[in-house]
Design a protein around this motif. Sequence first.
Motif, PDB file in Angstrom:
ATOM      1  N   ILE A 221       2.704  -0.940 -12.692  1.00  0.00           N
ATOM      2  CA  ILE A 221       3.410   0.406 -13.230  1.00  0.00           C
ATOM      3  C   ILE A 221       2.935   0.939 -14.350  1.00  0.00           C
ATOM      4  O   ILE A 221       2.624   2.081 -14.442  1.00  0.00           O
ATOM      5  CB  ILE A 221       4.877   0.078 -13.778  1.00  0.00           C
ATOM      6  N   GLN A 222       2.323  -0.078 -15.299  1.00  0.00           N
ATOM      7  CA  GLN A 222       1.361   0.693 -16.535  1.00  0.00           C
ATOM      8  C   GLN A 222       0.246   1.218 -15.783  1.00  0.00           C
ATOM      9  O   GLN A 222      -0.325   2.316 -16.459  1.00  0.00           O
ATOM     10  CB  GLN A 222       1.125  -0.626 -17.328  1.00  0.00           C
ATOM     11  N   LYS A 223      -0.285   0.684 -14.970  1.00  0.00           N
ATOM     12  CA  LYS A 223      -1.439   1.034 -14.479  1.00  0.00           C
ATOM     13  C   LYS A 223      -1.467   2.546 -13.747  1.00  0.00           C
ATOM     14  O   LYS A 223      -2.041   3.516 -14.104  1.00  0.00           O
ATOM     15  CB  LYS A 223      -2.243   0.302 -13.317  1.00  0.00           C
ATOM     16  N   GLN A 224      -0.331   2.776 -13.049  1.00  0.00           N
ATOM     17  CA  GLN A 224      -0.106   4.145 -12.362  1.00  0.00           C
ATOM     18  C   GLN A 224       0.454   4.841 -13.389  1.00  0.00           C
ATOM     19  O   GLN A 224       0.361   6.366 -13.349  1.00  0.00           O
ATOM     20  CB  GLN A 224       1.007   4.046 -11.272  1.00  0.00           C
ATOM     21  N   LYS A 225       1.039   4.469 -14.460  1.00  0.00           N
ATOM     22  CA  LYS A 225       1.270   5.461 -15.730  1.00  0.00           C
ATOM     23  C   LYS A 225       0.169   6.067 -16.093  1.00  0.00           C
ATOM     24  O   LYS A 225       0.253   7.368 -16.586  1.00  0.00           O
ATOM     25  CB  LYS A 225       2.296   4.692 -16.738  1.00  0.00           C
ATOM     26  N   LYS A 226      -0.952   5.206 -16.436  1.00  0.00           N
ATOM     27  CA  LYS A 226      -2.058   5.948 -17.199  1.00  0.00           C
ATOM     28  C   LYS A 226      -3.186   6.492 -15.897  1.00  0.00           C
ATOM     29  O   LYS A 226      -3.576   7.708 -16.462  1.00  0.00           O
ATOM     30  CB  LYS A 226      -2.949   4.683 -17.630  1.00  0.00           C
ATOM     31  N   HIS A 227      -3.082   6.225 -14.589  1.00  0.00           N
ATOM     32  CA  HIS A 227      -3.899   6.663 -13.859  1.00  0.00           C
ATOM     33  C   HIS A 227      -3.275   7.224 -12.656  1.00  0.00           C
ATOM     34  O   HIS A 227      -2.670   6.297 -11.920  1.00  0.00           O
ATOM     35  CB  HIS A 227      -5.211   5.926 -13.442  1.00  0.00           C
TER      36      HIS A 227
ATOM     37  N   MET B   1       9.276   7.135  -8.280  1.00  0.00           N
ATOM     38  CA  MET B   1      10.026   6.563  -9.197  1.00  0.00           C
ATOM     39  C   MET B   1       9.604   6.977 -10.701  1.00  0.00           C
ATOM     40  O   MET B   1      10.445   7.163 -11.325  1.00  0.00           O
ATOM     41  CB  MET B   1      10.273   4.980  -8.888  1.00  0.00           C
ATOM     42  N   LEU B   2       8.355   6.930 -10.684  1.00  0.00           N
ATOM     43  CA  LEU B   2       7.913   7.089 -12.189  1.00  0.00           C
ATOM     44  C   LEU B   2       8.031   8.558 -12.767  1.00  0.00           C
ATOM     45  O   LEU B   2       8.281   8.688 -13.913  1.00  0.00           O
ATOM     46  CB  LEU B   2       6.136   7.023 -11.963  1.00  0.00           C
ATOM     47  N   THR B   3       8.092   9.636 -11.553  1.00  0.00           N
ATOM     48  CA  THR B   3       8.290  10.672 -12.191  1.00  0.00           C
ATOM     49  C   THR B   3       9.765  11.088 -12.527  1.00  0.00           C
ATOM     50  O   THR B   3      10.278  12.138 -12.919  1.00  0.00           O
ATOM     51  CB  THR B   3       7.885  11.961 -11.068  1.00  0.00           C
ATOM     52  N   SER B   4      10.641  10.037 -12.272  1.00  0.00           N
ATOM     53  CA  SER B   4      12.054   9.993 -12.682  1.00  0.00           C
ATOM     54  C   SER B   4      12.234   8.927 -13.800  1.00  0.00           C
ATOM     55  O   SER B   4      13.416   8.488 -13.950  1.00  0.00           O
ATOM     56  CB  SER B   4      12.639   9.931 -11.494  1.00  0.00           C
TER      57      SER B   4
ATOM     58  N   GLU C 231       7.262 -10.299 -10.627  1.00  0.00           N
ATOM     59  CA  GLU C 231       7.712  -9.206 -11.650  1.00  0.00           C
ATOM     60  C   GLU C 231       6.645  -8.865 -12.640  1.00  0.00           C
ATOM     61  O   GLU C 231       6.573  -7.527 -12.935  1.00  0.00           O
ATOM     62  CB  GLU C 231       8.944  -9.706 -12.480  1.00  0.00           C
ATOM     63  N   ASP C 232       5.816  -9.695 -13.081  1.00  0.00           N
ATOM     64  CA  ASP C 232       4.831  -9.584 -13.904  1.00  0.00           C
ATOM     65  C   ASP C 232       3.560  -8.528 -13.215  1.00  0.00           C
ATOM     66  O   ASP C 232       3.114  -7.542 -13.793  1.00  0.00           O
ATOM     67  CB  ASP C 232       4.210 -10.624 -14.492  1.00  0.00           C
ATOM     68  N   SER C 233       3.450  -8.764 -12.060  1.00  0.00           N
ATOM     69  CA  SER C 233       2.506  -8.132 -11.183  1.00  0.00           C
ATOM     70  C   SER C 233       3.244  -6.618 -11.036  1.00  0.00           C
ATOM     71  O   SER C 233       2.211  -5.749 -11.191  1.00  0.00           O
ATOM     72  CB  SER C 233       2.334  -8.453  -9.776  1.00  0.00           C
ATOM     73  N   MET C 234       4.359  -6.228 -10.925  1.00  0.00           N
ATOM     74  CA  MET C 234       4.877  -5.155 -10.992  1.00  0.00           C
ATOM     75  C   MET C 234       4.833  -4.391 -12.080  1.00  0.00           C
ATOM     76  O   MET C 234       4.272  -3.273 -12.153  1.00  0.00           O
ATOM     77  CB  MET C 234       6.435  -5.075 -10.456  1.00  0.00           C
TER      78      MET C 234
ATOM     79  N   ASP D 267       0.838  -1.119   0.019  1.00  0.00           N
ATOM     80  CA  ASP D 267       0.017   0.002   0.330  1.00  0.00           C
ATOM     81  C   ASP D 267       0.819   1.263   0.031  1.00  0.00           C
ATOM     82  O   ASP D 267       0.611   2.079  -0.769  1.00  0.00           O
ATOM     83  CB  ASP D 267      -0.913  -0.103   1.091  1.00  0.00           C
ATOM     84  N   CYS D 268       1.742   1.425   0.887  1.00  0.00           N
ATOM     85  CA  CYS D 268       2.621   2.504   1.181  1.00  0.00           C
ATOM     86  C   CYS D 268       3.438   2.850  -0.316  1.00  0.00           C
ATOM     87  O   CYS D 268       3.921   3.814  -0.613  1.00  0.00           O
ATOM     88  CB  CYS D 268       3.613   2.419   2.227  1.00  0.00           C
ATOM     89  N   GLY D 269       3.937   1.486  -0.803  1.00  0.00           N
ATOM     90  CA  GLY D 269       4.970   1.564  -1.922  1.00  0.00           C
ATOM     91  C   GLY D 269       4.430   1.701  -3.138  1.00  0.00           C
ATOM     92  O   GLY D 269       5.098   2.444  -3.911  1.00  0.00           O
ATOM     93  N   PHE D 270       3.317   0.884  -3.435  1.00  0.00           N
ATOM     94  CA  PHE D 270       2.919   0.926  -4.823  1.00  0.00           C
ATOM     95  C   PHE D 270       1.415   1.203  -4.944  1.00  0.00           C
ATOM     96  O   PHE D 270       1.014   1.005  -6.243  1.00  0.00           O
ATOM     97  CB  PHE D 270       3.254  -0.417  -5.299  1.00  0.00           C
ATOM     98  N   GLY D 271       0.461   1.536  -3.760  1.00  0.00           N
ATOM     99  CA  GLY D 271      -0.652   1.560  -4.176  1.00  0.00           C
ATOM    100  C   GLY D 271      -1.408   0.249  -4.378  1.00  0.00           C
ATOM    101  O   GLY D 271      -2.474  -0.026  -5.131  1.00  0.00           O
ATOM    102  N   MET D 272      -0.666  -0.912  -4.182  1.00  0.00           N
ATOM    103  CA  MET D 272      -1.165  -2.386  -4.626  1.00  0.00           C
ATOM    104  C   MET D 272      -2.500  -2.637  -3.803  1.00  0.00           C
ATOM    105  O   MET D 272      -2.306  -2.355  -2.442  1.00  0.00           O
ATOM    106  CB  MET D 272      -0.180  -3.520  -4.360  1.00  0.00           C
ATOM    107  N   ASP D 273      -3.585  -3.207  -4.287  1.00  0.00           N
ATOM    108  CA  ASP D 273      -4.490  -3.695  -3.577  1.00  0.00           C
ATOM    109  C   ASP D 273      -4.348  -5.199  -2.844  1.00  0.00           C
ATOM    110  O   ASP D 273      -5.092  -6.055  -3.330  1.00  0.00           O
ATOM    111  CB  ASP D 273      -5.910  -3.576  -4.255  1.00  0.00           C
TER     112      ASP D 273
END
Length: 516
Positions: free
Chosen positions: A259-265, A276-279, A252-255, A185-191
């Motif tokens: 990543i793709q989800k947070q890039k879009k939303h 990390m995405l902003t960099s 790794e596939d889950s990550m 949750d803190c690191g990646f917003g994973m449910d």
Amino acid sequence: MITHVLLVVLVIFSIYFYRQRKGKMQIFEKMGIPGPKPNFLFGNLLAFWRMPLFKKYQEWYREYGKTFGYFEGPTPVLVTADVDVLQQVFIKQFKKFHARKVFPVQVDPDGDENVHMFFARGERWRRLRSIVNPAFSSTKMRTMTPLINHRIDQLLDIVDDHNANERSFDSYELFQRLTLDTIADCGFGMDTDALMNNDDECIQNCRGVIRDTTKRPILFLLGFIFPALHRVWISIYHLMGLISFNPVFWLEDSMRKIIQKQKKHKPSKSNLLELMLTSEFNPETNEIDVGDVDQRDNVVKRRLLTNEELVAQCLLFLLAGYETTSTTLAYIMYEMSVNPEAQKKLQEEIDDYFPYDADNPSYDQIQKMEYLDMVWCETLRKYPLASTVVARQCMESCNINGINIQKGMLVQANVWSVHYNQEHWIEDTQKFIPERFTEARKSERHPLAWMPFGSGPRTCVGLRLAQLEGKMTIIRLLKKYTFVPSATQEIPIQFVEGATILPKDGVNVAAVLRSP
């Protein structure tokens, strides 16, 4: 005729291989460093087939002294419990020892793209570290406390149920579920939902990764024996992942999906992945998306992450945040349950800082709690769970306190022997004594006498988050309950060695409701 020629070539090659290996294995003898006699093929690897690495180091320490050498295949490893040598390696001459140990079946820290911060070295490590550091600032920690408290609420609901039904439980297993949900949750917003569902797919695969590290696969043995064939072993490892299920590849596939989800939303709340995405830098288009920053700035470009670096970083933080914190909490729970006086003293401090039931610990209050910190530190002295990876590779030949260390040699800290050396700790080191960590006692002791996660610039970047989560958990558990060992808990606790030193059969306790 051809058969004879091939036979001659094979004999010549075998003689050359044997003489070359034997020559390499004389290095410690030439240096005047004692140690066990190596086998020309395995080195001293077979010694670890019968006994865990950290226990073998202690046995050799008693036999050969503070500093000794052994071989992992042809690779020389200098093991030392000399705190002055360790201070030189980990701190004072860090530039010559900035690289970690390279394991036989892992990514190439220099040539591969999917390298995370733990294995990275040199400028690459510096770049990755500079990107991640802001995520663990004190300001960020304060913003994470409500989320951590929410997860601890769920943990307490489970403990309440065990107490109501008079059941003992494995606290280690429960802490794993807590730390997985928290870092996800803190690191990646994973449910993830590990606390409410022990069959959650993510925690099952995280456990699978750690469980696999406790095994001794032949592939890893071959990798140690023939390190020059590194690419071959990596290829076989990936091929095996296509044939049979590998939890690392699932994670790794889950990550990648996250990543793709947070890039879009853009996520509703800030997390480590967003930072990390902003960099991130896309090498295919040479486009940089870092907000109001000059895209021609070469310093900025060097700070940016590729997609595979993002995946590797996320996997590292997921597994490290899940495993090390839960294991530390388990050992604290064990020591509290078998040391009721220490548990009572900690409960008194907790009651002083949080007198009301509705009080939840904050980041700033936790920093003031002296005895809680002593308990944390003493637990990690007794159980330096990450000790087997506290090592550095020499990147430039040098002399350390009279020892000539050649480029490429590994220097391994013998952490358990340091932590159990009575010269540093005065009282019986087998006993749990938090008072060893008063400010006065710490000031009198060598700074490298305590190094559960290493020392110097490469100490664990997530240590602040681990301490916050761990201490908040202990505060809220001990505020409500007193813990005692269950009838099934083995005393003293037994270990199994993997990526970390784990409690072999968990930590089984019963929760007793405290009197008002």
